[in-house]
Every structure is written in structure tokens, then in C-alpha cells.
Design an enzyme around this catalytic site. Structure first.
Site, PDB file in Angstrom:
ATOM      1  CE1 TYR A 143      95.744  33.601 -32.938  1.00 36.39           C
ATOM      2  CE2 TYR A 143      97.408  35.222 -33.546  1.00 36.39           C
ATOM      3  CZ  TYR A 143      96.921  34.268 -32.670  1.00 36.39           C
ATOM      4  OH  TYR A 143      97.611  33.985 -31.523  1.00 36.39           O
ATOM      5  CE  LYS A 168      86.243   3.668 -31.779  1.00 34.05           C
ATOM      6  NZ  LYS A 168      85.893   2.254 -31.681  1.00 34.05           N
TER       7      LYS A 168
END
Length: 409
Positions: free
Chosen positions: A58, A113
Site C-alpha cells: 500500500y 461460475k
């Protein structure tokens, strides 16, 4: 496949008891137990063990990467997950056999999916269920989400809007757009048909096919069969064979009539099946046994409706040399998971700008080739768990993308 919620104590009061604070559904049904909390989670690929790791993952380290991408946008593919992640997008209007059940109710399917993408193709995927059904609104929404993704898999969007949405998205975006209900089904169907023809020592050009269903899957299968060189193919909807002389055709069906049914057949599906070599069912309903019996000797029956095939395998085997369904409990399952993970993996591997007809045909050929010398009447298509499938499809799709000039690496 439609799922029925069954409470062993009482079907009628299960919902009332659930609302009243009774034991949850997953106390009785393993499907609910598996789904509790969802089927997915985000997992980091880098460690954050201390302040040094944090400063790299970060701020301030991430700012260097952001600045570099701002100056050279293509670096986004190298320094983010964009090039390996797909958006699985639905509006919940055509979910499995359940129909228009809305975006929230579609999420278990979209999660499913996504995990199939990962399991079978190594592709990360994010389920996105949209609370809108207007085609242009869906297009605008996906266009705005697109910077985060390397491709878009459209899922369970009802016809005919699915055709328009796919076309408009591909016109506006330079990443692969793929409606699996259409193209995944078509790829696997063609692969199985290639092998069935090989088993019978015939070519595709010698076959006449009849497709039951002129929705998303039926239209896509017809287009792919014609591209692959089928002898002839006729498509039937609820009113009979789609032919140019009908005055009730939608624009999609008018286009369909322009490149199918060279024999000029009219009338019902049953009439069209007389002497046909191939039946492909993607519509539901039931085909009468006499119609199946009227097909040519050595015919192929691909009855793919779930959970009830248009022709039950016991009936089909009386007359057909090869029988396939959409179910996992019979041989020769026409399962889209054989296609879409490898197709996207190949497209993403070369950063393809689109998925072309040539790439889909290459996927079908690669899938068919996996069967090899083990070809038999009950084995014209490999199992989804055959570890050779995804690598074969991935390599073929990547090569086709390069050959067709849509690859960018």
C-alpha cells in the site's frame, strides 16, 4: 437445473418455520450447507507481515506503480490483476431453468461460475449481478466497470437482449466479451458433433441437423455449425421451422433464416426431423418418439435441456448411434465448463481484444481432439475433470488469436 428446496419435516411449512427462527435450511439440505456464507472469498497473493510489507503493498510503494501506469497505461496488465480476471455479469433474467428470478437470486449461480473459472482455467472471476434489465443501461454499466477487468462473461441474460448487449459491448470495449449461454454451448456442441461424425466415418458436410430452440444457444449453435461446414441445419421455434417465408420473425430470426435451412423446410419440428442426421435440443419440451424414429439411420441425438432432456436417453438409444445430454448422470455431457475457462485463459494469455469465430472454432477442434483414439459412442466429449481439456483449449485459442490478429502479445 432447477433446484427444489425440501424440508423433511414438511414441504408446506418450511418457509414459515425458517422465518419464525426454526433450524436453518442447511440443517437438512447439503446444498444449503455448502452455500452458507457464499462459495468465494478474496485471497491476497502477497504477504503483509510487517510495516515494510505494508509500505510496499500500500502506501507509499503503491504510488510508484500508480504513477507508472498513469504514464504507460499498458503497464496495468503487468502490475495489477486486470489481465487475469473476468467479470461474470448478469441481470438475473434467464437463470438456469428458473427464469427471471432477479439479481440477488442469481448470485449463487454467478459465484458458481466464478469458481469454475478458477478451478478449470486458473482464471479469477468476480460475480456482478446488476439491478437493471434495460439493454443500454447494462451496456453503460459494464463499460464503466471495464477498466478493472481483462474480459467480460455475460451470463443468464434473456434473449433477444443478450445479442444486443454482447454486440454493443464488443463495439465499445477492446477486451473479450463472451456470452457463454450462446458461445460456450455452441463450442462444446460442435466438438461433440465432430467426434460423433468421426465415429461414423462421416464429415460434417454430409450431415443435416435440426435444432430445437431459436434462443441464444440455438442461434449460436446454428452459426457455428454453418461456419464449421455442416451440410445443412434448420432451426425450429415454438411455431415451427424458422424459414424466410414466415412473416412473424424477429430481426434475430430473420438473420437466422438467411443462412440456415438451405433445403427450404417448412412446418413443424417433427416434420423437419424426418430423415435428419442430427437432433440438437436447447429448448426444453418433449420430442415425440415417432419423430425420433423417423430420423436417418445412425443419427445423433443431443438432447441438452435440463433437468429433463427433450428426448430421454432410453428412447434416444433405440434409434440413435450417439446420444448426448446436458446432464452429468449420462455419458456425453454437453457442459459449458469444457469451453469457457480455456477460452478466456487463452484470450487473456495473449491479451486478445475480442473472441473471434476462428478462436471459437479452434476451441471446439481442440476439445474434440482430447478424446483422441478413445473415441466411442459413449465418449465423444471429454469429462470436465479431464486435466488435458483446459490446456488444450487455452493453447488453441491463444494461437488462433495470434493468427487472426487480435492478440496484443
Amino acid at each position: 437445473m432447477a433446484a427444489e428446496i425440501v424440508n423433511p419435516r414438511s414441504d408446506s411449512d418450511a418457509g414459515a418455520e425458517q422465518e419464525a427462527g426454526a433450524e436453518p435450511f442447511d440443517s437438512f439440505d447439503p446444498a444449503f450447507a455448502l452455500h452458507r456464507g457464499g462459495k468465494m472469498a478474496v485471497q491476497a497473493t502477497v504477504p503483509i507481515r510487517d510495516k515494510d510489507d505494508l509500505s510496499l503493498a500500500y502506501t507509499p510503494g503503491v504510488a510508484k506503480v500508480c504513477s507508472a501506469i498513469a504514464e504507460q497505461p499498458d503497464l496495468v496488465h503487468d502490475y495489477t490483476w486486470k489481465s487475469s480476471v473476468v467479470a461474470v455479469v448478469t441481470d438475473g433474467t434467464a437463470v438456469l431453468g428458473l427464469g427471471d428470478i432477479g439479481p440477488e437470486a442469481s448470485l449463487p449461480v454467478m459465484e458458481g461460475k466464478a469458481i469454475l473459472f478458477k478451478q478449470f482455467g486458473g482464471v479469477d472471476a468476480v460475480p456482478i449481478a446488476l439491478d437493471c434489465t434495460d439493454a443500454d443501461e447494462i451496456v453503460e454499466t459494464v463499460v464503466r466497470l471495464a477498466p478493472s477487468f481483462g474480459g467480460v462473461n455475460l451470463e443468464d441474460i434473456s434473449a433477444p437482449r443478450c445479442f444486443e448487449i454482447e454486440r454493443k459491448l464488443q463495439e465499445r470495449l477492446d477486451i473479450p466479451i463472451f456470452h457463454d449461454d450462446q458461445h460456450g454451448t455452441a463450442v462444446v456442441t460442435l466438438a461433440a458433433l465432430r467426434n460423433a461424425a468421426r465415429l461414423s466415418k462421416r464429415t460434417l458436410g454430409e450431415l443435416r441437423a435440426v435444432i430445437s430452440g431459436a434462443g441464444a444457444a440455438g442461434v449460436a449453435i446454428a452459426k457455428m455449425l454453418v461456419e464449421a461446414g455442416i451440410g445443412d441445419v434448420a432451426v425450429a421455434d415454438r411455431k415451427g421451422v424458422v424459414s424466410a417465408d414466415r412473416d412473424d420473425l424477429t430481426p434475430v430470426k430473420q438473420e437466422l433464416a438467411s443462412f440456415t435451412n438451405r433445403a427450404g423446410l417448412t412446418g413443424s419440428l417433427e416434420e423437419a426431423l424426418a430423415g435428419a442426421d442430427v437432433f440438437i435440443g436447447v429448448s426444453g419440451g418433449t420430442v415425440p418418439e415417432p419423430a425420433v424414429a423417423s430420423m436417418a439411420e445412425g443419427a445423433f441425438v443431443f438432447a441438452m435441456a435440463n433437468p429433463n432432456p427433450e428426448v430421454h436417453p432410453e428412447i434416444a438409444h433405440k434409434y440413435a448411434a450417439v446420444v448426448a445430454t446436458g446432464r452429468s448422470d449420462f455419458p456425453n455431457q454437453i457442459n459449458n465448463v469444457l469451453a469457457f475457462p480455456g477460452i478466456f485463459a487463452g484470450a487473456l494469455q495473449v491479451r486478445a481484444s475480442r473472441i473471434t469465430e476462428g478462436m471459437k472454432l479452434a476451441a471446439a477442434e481442440a476439445l474434440a481432439s482430447v478424446v483422441g483414439d478413445d473415441l466411442a459412442a459413449d465418449y465423444v466429449i471429454p469429462s470436465p475433470f479431464d486435466e488435458r481439456v483446459a490446456p488444450a483449449v487455452t493453447a488453441a485459442v491463444a494461437a488462433a488469436a495470434r493468427a487472426e490478429g487480435v492478440a496484443r502479445r
